[in-house]
Design a protein around this motif. Sequence first.
Motif: not given
Length: 296
Positions: A52-63, A104-112, A123-127
């Motif tokens: 789920f860690r990998v799926h979470g990273i890909i989910f953050c990437t998509v958002l 804003l919503t997509l970015n906040l969900i991704s960062l959360g 920090f990877f996705f914040l950058i």
Amino acid sequence: MKNPLFYRISQLIGFLLGARVFVTILLTFALYVSTFFLFNREESLRNFVFDFRVHGIIFCTVLSILAGGIINQFYDQEKDQLTKPFRTRIQKFLKQKYFLYAYLTLNLISLGTAFLISPRVFFFFLIYQFLMWFYSHKLSKILIVNNLTFVSLTVYPFFGMWIYYKTFSAKIFLMAIFLFLILLMIDIIKDFLTKNADKMFGYATIPNQLGSNVSKVILGVISVLLMWISTVIISKEGIHNIMNLYFAGGLLVLVFTMYLLLNPYKKSNFLVLNILRIWVFVGIIAMLMDGIILRF
């Protein structure tokens, strides 16, 4: 609006086009294929499915990619009225403020989500999100920097997965350079098609600033580099798998595209652009098929 259903459907299509959902779907597919079949060669399919860690990273990437598409169209809306009139017309069914709320919503969900995975992922996705905003706000109008930044942001998630799995090899490095260069070539050719609009709205692109002849020389140099990389990959392993067959076929594709670029047909740039886009997609399918054969 006489037909509320038509209006709502138009709003949905406008949002999907504004967020570049279809491009995001393709990138997500490519990310999953490359992650499992290229970067993650040790883990079983079962372990990968439940990682789920990998799926979470890909989910953050998509958002983050969806949010990047929204902010990019927000800054490019005047130019898009000339270069993409149909998409702009559809997007008018939805007010720009809703696009910004979605951004804003997509970015906040991704960062959360990223923060729940780990502070480093956060920090990877914040950058990543900052760079996508900064590209749309400033860098997209700076000569050469715009092309390099756009392509770098496209491959940024793949680089992240490469680092995550620490799958360092000469072949993967060459494949990464190949992907970067072919995407750079596509981006420069796109600038040919939007040359007049870019000039009108102050976008300093290679075709506008350096001229068509110099631009084609640059494309020629990139093509030679791509052919050299393909030759190196083939020479090391031969044509014994689908991916290497893909690189061998790419030599013919690159020669054909350069022939089209050097012969000023009316729609040669448009044709080359779509040939290269299709060839990138063929590469993803080749990686998928090659991975299935090798692993199963």
